[in-house]
Design a protein around this motif. Structure first.
Motif, mmCIF file in Angstrom:
data_model
loop_
_atom_site.group_PDB
_atom_site.id
_atom_site.type_symbol
_atom_site.label_atom_id
_atom_site.label_comp_id
_atom_site.label_asym_id
_atom_site.label_seq_id
_atom_site.Cartn_x
_atom_site.Cartn_y
_atom_site.Cartn_z
ATOM 1 N N ILE A 1 11.722 -2.188 -1.946
ATOM 2 C CA ILE A 1 12.136 -1.856 -0.837
ATOM 3 C C ILE A 1 13.138 -2.282 -0.388
ATOM 4 O O ILE A 1 14.087 -1.767 0.533
ATOM 5 C CB ILE A 1 11.798 -1.005 -0.058
ATOM 6 N N GLU A 2 13.423 -3.548 -0.221
ATOM 7 C CA GLU A 2 14.420 -4.518 0.190
ATOM 8 C C GLU A 2 15.784 -4.329 0.267
ATOM 9 O O GLU A 2 16.711 -4.167 0.406
ATOM 10 C CB GLU A 2 13.802 -5.949 0.340
ATOM 11 N N CYS B 1 17.765 -2.544 -0.025
ATOM 12 C CA CYS B 1 18.292 -1.269 1.057
ATOM 13 C C CYS B 1 20.288 -0.924 0.625
ATOM 14 O O CYS B 1 20.391 -2.247 1.579
ATOM 15 C CB CYS B 1 17.760 -1.154 2.145
ATOM 16 N N ASP C 1 22.391 -1.194 2.583
ATOM 17 C CA ASP C 1 22.170 -0.728 4.133
ATOM 18 C C ASP C 1 24.082 -0.972 4.604
ATOM 19 O O ASP C 1 24.953 -0.803 3.749
ATOM 20 C CB ASP C 1 22.160 -1.998 4.899
#
Length: 482
Positions: A403-404, A406, A408
């Protein structure tokens, strides 16, 4: 003229006398006036009558006179026998004396009249001869005066013609010099055209100097043609002058010879030495003219000489005018060509200076463009590390788990950073290509400017150093007569 000579009495042929020595200039004539010289008188003596005392060499027998009484040969016996039959009467004797006296008176009177008539005739012939001789002398003097007058007129005309011929020869010499002087400007003009053919590129233009040079060459050739025709006319006129001068010289020599002969004839008299008989000379007509044709001949050659002098003077004037006109025309063409070359050299020099200025600017611009290219290349190289950093960050963040992973803001910003750096590098590459293309264009422009500058330098060298240096001084001196 051959003198008549020969025996005193010519040979008699039938009823006329033959000329003793025929002359070479006339046919043999059947008669001739002769002069009879009487033999010396000599008294007749008995010695001459005797055969034994006859002259030696006499072809005929001597004369023998008969007896005065008998009429026969001398014979005393015969004379005595015939004496009574030969006597005359006193009356017959007296009549014979009277007849002899009358005959003597008649002959004496006739002789006296004959002597008187002879004296009158001699006086008349002497007067006629003297008058004729004086009239001949007077006419000879008049003829000498007329001949001397025409001799002086012809001599004066010949002197004037000689002076005019000398002046015409001087004019011909000036025309020859003018023709020769045209060679130097013509050679210079042709040399300038030849040098200007070595111009290069765009400077091979049919400019004003070339037009003036071609016009100058044409003018020089036209002047040479005119002067050559004038020279031929001068030579023809000189030939005519010499022909007229020859006629005058011949006439002067003839008149001087005639004056000498007539002077000798005018001074000749009855006691002059060298006078002689020339039989038939009065019938030998050697004349070729009459006084009218004689004076007309001298007048004709004098008028011809005057006409030739007039033509010669007109030709000299035409020669001077043509030389001056050609000189002025050549001088004007020379100045116009020099002015055109000077203006063209000034224009070429201005174009050369402008080319040098633009070349300097182009050179500076090339230097600046090269610096810009180097800066662009450095800028592109400088973007490699930031791009590596962004790529390294993205690659490192791609190793996050689960899940990291991301998307972002950091991920978005890194992607945007890579895209921004790529766009920047791409724009820098485009600008670098444009700069390099412009650099090549500047190099080409510089090459064109340098080529054009070399052309201008070559043209300037031809016009100013080769052409104008030859045309600094006019190669013709003392051509124009003021």
């Amino acid at each position: 003229m051959e003198q008549v000579a020969g025996p005193l009495v010519p040979k008699k042929i039938q009823s006329y006398y033959q000329t003793p020595r025929p002359h070479p200039w006339r046919p043999t004539m059947g008669y001739e006036n002769i002069e009879l010289n009487p033999l010396p008188s000599q008294p007749v003596t008995n010695a001459l009558m005797e055969p034994c005392t006859s002259p030696k060499g006499m072809a005929t027998d001597p004369i023998r006179f008969p007896n005065l009484v008998t009429g026969f040969e001398r014979n005393p016996a015969h004379a005595a026998r015939t004496a009574l039959y030969t006597r005359y009467t006193p009356y017959e004797w007296a009549q014979s004396q009277i007849s002899n006296f009358n005959e003597a008176d008649t002959n004496r009177n006739y002789s006296e009249n004959l002597r008187s008539d002879a004296i009158k005739l001699m006086r008349l012939t002497d007067e006629t001869t003297s008058s004729g001789q004086r009239d001949s002398g007077r006419r000879l003097g008049e003829r000498i005066t007329d001949t001397t007058f025409w001799r002086n007129e012809v001599a004066t005309e010949m002197e004037k013609l000689t002076q005019e011929t000398n002046l015409l020869q001087e004019a011909k010499r000036r025309v020859d010099k003018a023709i020769q002087d045209c060679e130097a400007p013509l050679h210079i003009a042709q040399e300038c055209l030849y040098h200007r053919e070595h111009r290069q590129g765009i400077d091979l233009v049919h400019d004003q100097p070339e037009q003036y040079l071609l016009k100058e060459v044409e003018n020089l050739k036209t002047c040479q043609s005119k002067l050559s025709k004038l020279r031929q006319s001068l030579m023809d006129q000189l030939r005519n002058n010499r022909a007229a001068q020859h006629e005058l010289e011949t006439d002067i020599k003839s008149k001087e010879s005639a004056i000498g002969i007539d002077s000798v004839c005018h001074q000749m008299n009855n006691f002059s030495r060298g006078i002689n008989y020339y039989g038939g000379i009065e019938k030998y007509d050697t004349t070729l003219s009459v006084p009218d044709t004689w004076s007309e001949h001298s007048n004709r050659i004098t008028s011809k000489s005057q006409s030739e002098r007039s033509n010669s003077a007109q030709l000299r004037t035409d020669a001077d005018n043509m030389i001056n006109a050609c000189a002025n025309e050549i001088w004007n063409s020379w100045n116009n060509t020099n002015s055109a070359l000077a203006r063209r050299s000034t224009e070429t020099l201005e174009a050369k200076n402008k080319l040098q200025m633009h070349l300097h600017k182009i050179q500076q611009e090339i230097f600046d463009v090269e610096k810009s290219i180097e800066l662009l290349r450095k800028a592109i190289m400088d973007k490699s590390n930031p791009l590596k950093v962004a790529h390294s960050r993205l690659e490192a963040r791609s190793h996050r788990r689960d899940i990291e992973l991301c998307k972002d803001t950091a991920q978005v910003r890194l992607v945007q950073e890579v895209n921004d750096i790529g766009d920047t590098i791409e724009s820098l590459h485009r600008k670098l290509q444009e700069a390099e293309s412009q650099h090549q264009q500047l190099l080409m422009t510089r090459s064109n400017l340098e080529t054009d500058l070399n052309i201008k330098v070559n043209t300037l060298f031809i016009d100013r150093e080769k052409c104008l240096s030859m045309r600094k001084s006019f190669p013709v001196t003392l051509m124009v007569k003021y």
